[in-house]
Design a protein around this motif. Sequence first.
Motif, PDB file in Angstrom:
ATOM      1  N   MET A 249       0.840  -1.167   0.000  1.00 42.33           N
ATOM      2  CA  MET A 249       0.000   0.000   0.000  1.00 42.33           C
ATOM      3  C   MET A 249       0.891   1.237   0.000  1.00 42.33           C
ATOM      4  O   MET A 249       1.956   1.232   0.615  1.00 42.33           O
ATOM      5  CB  MET A 249      -0.896   0.021   1.236  1.00 42.33           C
ATOM      6  N   ALA A 250       0.441   2.268  -0.670  1.00 42.71           N
ATOM      7  CA  ALA A 250       1.161   3.536  -0.692  1.00 42.71           C
ATOM      8  C   ALA A 250       0.148   4.670  -0.620  1.00 42.71           C
ATOM      9  O   ALA A 250      -0.882   4.622  -1.287  1.00 42.71           O
ATOM     10  CB  ALA A 250       1.990   3.650  -1.966  1.00 42.71           C
ATOM     11  N   TRP A 251       0.440   5.653   0.188  1.00 43.25           N
ATOM     12  CA  TRP A 251      -0.457   6.790   0.314  1.00 43.25           C
ATOM     13  C   TRP A 251       0.311   8.026   0.758  1.00 43.25           C
ATOM     14  O   TRP A 251       1.462   7.949   1.150  1.00 43.25           O
ATOM     15  CB  TRP A 251      -1.594   6.486   1.292  1.00 43.25           C
ATOM     16  N   GLN A 252      -0.390   9.161   0.704  1.00 48.17           N
ATOM     17  CA  GLN A 252       0.185  10.433   1.136  1.00 48.17           C
ATOM     18  C   GLN A 252      -0.213  10.708   2.567  1.00 48.17           C
ATOM     19  O   GLN A 252      -1.372  10.552   2.948  1.00 48.17           O
ATOM     20  CB  GLN A 252      -0.308  11.573   0.255  1.00 48.17           C
ATOM     21  N   GLU A 253       0.761  11.142   3.360  1.00 50.89           N
ATOM     22  CA  GLU A 253       0.506  11.552   4.733  1.00 50.89           C
ATOM     23  C   GLU A 253       1.209  12.887   4.925  1.00 50.89           C
ATOM     24  O   GLU A 253       2.436  12.943   4.893  1.00 50.89           O
ATOM     25  CB  GLU A 253       1.050  10.494   5.690  1.00 50.89           C
ATOM     26  N   GLU A 254       0.439  13.944   5.063  1.00 58.89           N
ATOM     27  CA  GLU A 254       0.956  15.313   5.087  1.00 58.89           C
ATOM     28  C   GLU A 254       1.704  15.583   3.784  1.00 58.89           C
ATOM     29  O   GLU A 254       1.107  15.521   2.726  1.00 58.89           O
ATOM     30  CB  GLU A 254       1.795  15.564   6.340  1.00 58.89           C
ATOM     31  N   ASP A 255       3.013  15.809   3.840  1.00 60.87           N
ATOM     32  CA  ASP A 255       3.746  16.155   2.623  1.00 60.87           C
ATOM     33  C   ASP A 255       4.727  15.062   2.182  1.00 60.87           C
ATOM     34  O   ASP A 255       5.679  15.332   1.468  1.00 60.87           O
ATOM     35  CB  ASP A 255       4.484  17.481   2.813  1.00 60.87           C
ATOM     36  N   TYR A 256       4.506  13.833   2.604  1.00 59.85           N
ATOM     37  CA  TYR A 256       5.390  12.740   2.208  1.00 59.85           C
ATOM     38  C   TYR A 256       4.582  11.466   1.958  1.00 59.85           C
ATOM     39  O   TYR A 256       3.425  11.354   2.352  1.00 59.85           O
ATOM     40  CB  TYR A 256       6.473  12.497   3.274  1.00 59.85           C
ATOM     41  N   GLY A 257       5.210  10.528   1.288  1.00 63.66           N
ATOM     42  CA  GLY A 257       4.555   9.265   0.996  1.00 63.66           C
ATOM     43  C   GLY A 257       4.894   8.201   2.019  1.00 63.66           C
ATOM     44  O   GLY A 257       5.963   8.222   2.632  1.00 63.66           O
ATOM     45  N   VAL A 258       3.980   7.281   2.199  1.00 64.80           N
ATOM     46  CA  VAL A 258       4.176   6.160   3.112  1.00 64.80           C
ATOM     47  C   VAL A 258       3.944   4.871   2.335  1.00 64.80           C
ATOM     48  O   VAL A 258       2.986   4.767   1.564  1.00 64.80           O
ATOM     49  CB  VAL A 258       3.192   6.225   4.303  1.00 64.80           C
ATOM     50  N   ILE A 259       4.832   3.914   2.525  1.00 63.58           N
ATOM     51  CA  ILE A 259       4.684   2.592   1.912  1.00 63.58           C
ATOM     52  C   ILE A 259       4.584   1.585   3.041  1.00 63.58           C
ATOM     53  O   ILE A 259       5.357   1.626   3.999  1.00 63.58           O
ATOM     54  CB  ILE A 259       5.878   2.271   0.993  1.00 63.58           C
ATOM     55  N   GLU A 260       3.618   0.686   2.931  1.00 64.43           N
ATOM     56  CA  GLU A 260       3.385  -0.284   3.992  1.00 64.43           C
ATOM     57  C   GLU A 260       2.984  -1.624   3.390  1.00 64.43           C
ATOM     58  O   GLU A 260       2.342  -1.684   2.347  1.00 64.43           O
ATOM     59  CB  GLU A 260       2.274   0.237   4.909  1.00 64.43           C
ATOM     60  N   ASP A 261       3.348  -2.683   4.063  1.00 59.73           N
ATOM     61  CA  ASP A 261       2.928  -4.043   3.711  1.00 59.73           C
ATOM     62  C   ASP A 261       3.380  -4.490   2.319  1.00 59.73           C
ATOM     63  O   ASP A 261       2.585  -4.919   1.498  1.00 59.73           O
ATOM     64  CB  ASP A 261       1.403  -4.199   3.836  1.00 59.73           C
ATOM     65  N   VAL A 262       4.673  -4.396   2.078  1.00 54.92           N
ATOM     66  CA  VAL A 262       5.235  -4.952   0.843  1.00 54.92           C
ATOM     67  C   VAL A 262       5.609  -6.390   1.158  1.00 54.92           C
ATOM     68  O   VAL A 262       6.510  -6.641   1.960  1.00 54.92           O
ATOM     69  CB  VAL A 262       6.491  -4.176   0.384  1.00 54.92           C
ATOM     70  N   PHE A 263       4.879  -7.329   0.586  1.00 56.03           N
ATOM     71  CA  PHE A 263       5.212  -8.729   0.843  1.00 56.03           C
ATOM     72  C   PHE A 263       4.792  -9.604  -0.323  1.00 56.03           C
ATOM     73  O   PHE A 263       3.924  -9.255  -1.106  1.00 56.03           O
ATOM     74  CB  PHE A 263       4.578  -9.238   2.142  1.00 56.03           C
ATOM     75  N   VAL A 264       5.451 -10.733  -0.425  1.00 58.21           N
ATOM     76  CA  VAL A 264       5.184 -11.723  -1.466  1.00 58.21           C
ATOM     77  C   VAL A 264       5.134 -13.079  -0.771  1.00 58.21           C
ATOM     78  O   VAL A 264       6.007 -13.395   0.047  1.00 58.21           O
ATOM     79  CB  VAL A 264       6.284 -11.700  -2.552  1.00 58.21           C
ATOM     80  N   ARG A 265       4.151 -13.877  -1.098  1.00 61.81           N
ATOM     81  CA  ARG A 265       4.057 -15.213  -0.494  1.00 61.81           C
ATOM     82  C   ARG A 265       5.278 -16.048  -0.843  1.00 61.81           C
ATOM     83  O   ARG A 265       5.846 -15.917  -1.922  1.00 61.81           O
ATOM     84  CB  ARG A 265       2.788 -15.919  -0.951  1.00 61.81           C
ATOM     85  N   GLU A 266       5.637 -16.915   0.070  1.00 66.88           N
ATOM     86  CA  GLU A 266       6.866 -17.714  -0.027  1.00 66.88           C
ATOM     87  C   GLU A 266       7.095 -18.368  -1.392  1.00 66.88           C
ATOM     88  O   GLU A 266       8.186 -18.249  -1.951  1.00 66.88           O
ATOM     89  CB  GLU A 266       6.869 -18.783   1.080  1.00 66.88           C
ATOM     90  N   PRO A 267       6.108 -19.052  -1.987  1.00 64.31           N
ATOM     91  CA  PRO A 267       6.390 -19.724  -3.259  1.00 64.31           C
ATOM     92  C   PRO A 267       6.739 -18.769  -4.405  1.00 64.31           C
ATOM     93  O   PRO A 267       7.314 -19.195  -5.411  1.00 64.31           O
ATOM     94  CB  PRO A 267       5.090 -20.462  -3.584  1.00 64.31           C
ATOM     95  N   TRP A 268       6.412 -17.491  -4.271  1.00 64.75           N
ATOM     96  CA  TRP A 268       6.626 -16.517  -5.345  1.00 64.75           C
ATOM     97  C   TRP A 268       7.829 -15.617  -5.099  1.00 64.75           C
ATOM     98  O   TRP A 268       8.117 -14.736  -5.910  1.00 64.75           O
ATOM     99  CB  TRP A 268       5.367 -15.672  -5.520  1.00 64.75           C
ATOM    100  N   ARG A 269       8.537 -15.829  -4.023  1.00 66.77           N
ATOM    101  CA  ARG A 269       9.692 -14.986  -3.700  1.00 66.77           C
ATOM    102  C   ARG A 269      10.867 -15.269  -4.623  1.00 66.77           C
ATOM    103  O   ARG A 269      10.926 -16.281  -5.295  1.00 66.77           O
ATOM    104  CB  ARG A 269      10.097 -15.192  -2.245  1.00 66.77           C
ATOM    105  N   LYS A 270      11.805 -14.319  -4.634  1.00 61.38           N
ATOM    106  CA  LYS A 270      13.041 -14.417  -5.439  1.00 61.38           C
ATOM    107  C   LYS A 270      12.760 -14.348  -6.938  1.00 61.38           C
ATOM    108  O   LYS A 270      13.493 -14.912  -7.736  1.00 61.38           O
ATOM    109  CB  LYS A 270      13.814 -15.699  -5.110  1.00 61.38           C
ATOM    110  N   ARG A 271      11.685 -13.663  -7.330  1.00 60.95           N
ATOM    111  CA  ARG A 271      11.346 -13.489  -8.743  1.00 60.95           C
ATOM    112  C   ARG A 271      11.244 -12.020  -9.131  1.00 60.95           C
ATOM    113  O   ARG A 271      10.821 -11.697 -10.237  1.00 60.95           O
ATOM    114  CB  ARG A 271      10.021 -14.182  -9.055  1.00 60.95           C
ATOM    115  N   GLY A 272      11.571 -11.132  -8.204  1.00 60.00           N
ATOM    116  CA  GLY A 272      11.528  -9.705  -8.500  1.00 60.00           C
ATOM    117  C   GLY A 272      10.171  -9.057  -8.281  1.00 60.00           C
ATOM    118  O   GLY A 272       9.997  -7.874  -8.577  1.00 60.00           O
ATOM    119  N   LEU A 273       9.210  -9.803  -7.743  1.00 64.19           N
ATOM    120  CA  LEU A 273       7.868  -9.243  -7.563  1.00 64.19           C
ATOM    121  C   LEU A 273       7.835  -8.138  -6.503  1.00 64.19           C
ATOM    122  O   LEU A 273       7.190  -7.107  -6.702  1.00 64.19           O
ATOM    123  CB  LEU A 273       6.876 -10.351  -7.198  1.00 64.19           C
TER     124      LEU A 273
END
Length: 79
Positions: free
Chosen positions: A1-25
């Motif tokens: 997720m990415a959103w604006q908070e005041e004058d900057y951006g916030v990124i949260e919950d960047v994840f990939v399930r185990e079987p799909w990891r190490k593929r650049g997702l």
Amino acid sequence: MAWQEEDYGVIEDVFVREPWRKRGLAKYLLTQALRYLKENQLQHASLMVLTTNKSALSLYESVGFHPDKEEIRFYIKLN
């Protein structure tokens, strides 16, 4: 997720399930989030990660993030 908070951006919950990891997702998701924030004229973005999550630290640093500060969270079991 990415959103604006005041004058900057916030990124949260960047994840990939185990079987799909190490593929650049995760890197793709992260770069898309950064692109979105830039398109909305934000100059800075932040995110939080556990200091023990070495793979996430490596990913974030690979796209230009750098450590800012370390947060300590407290926990208590109530039962």
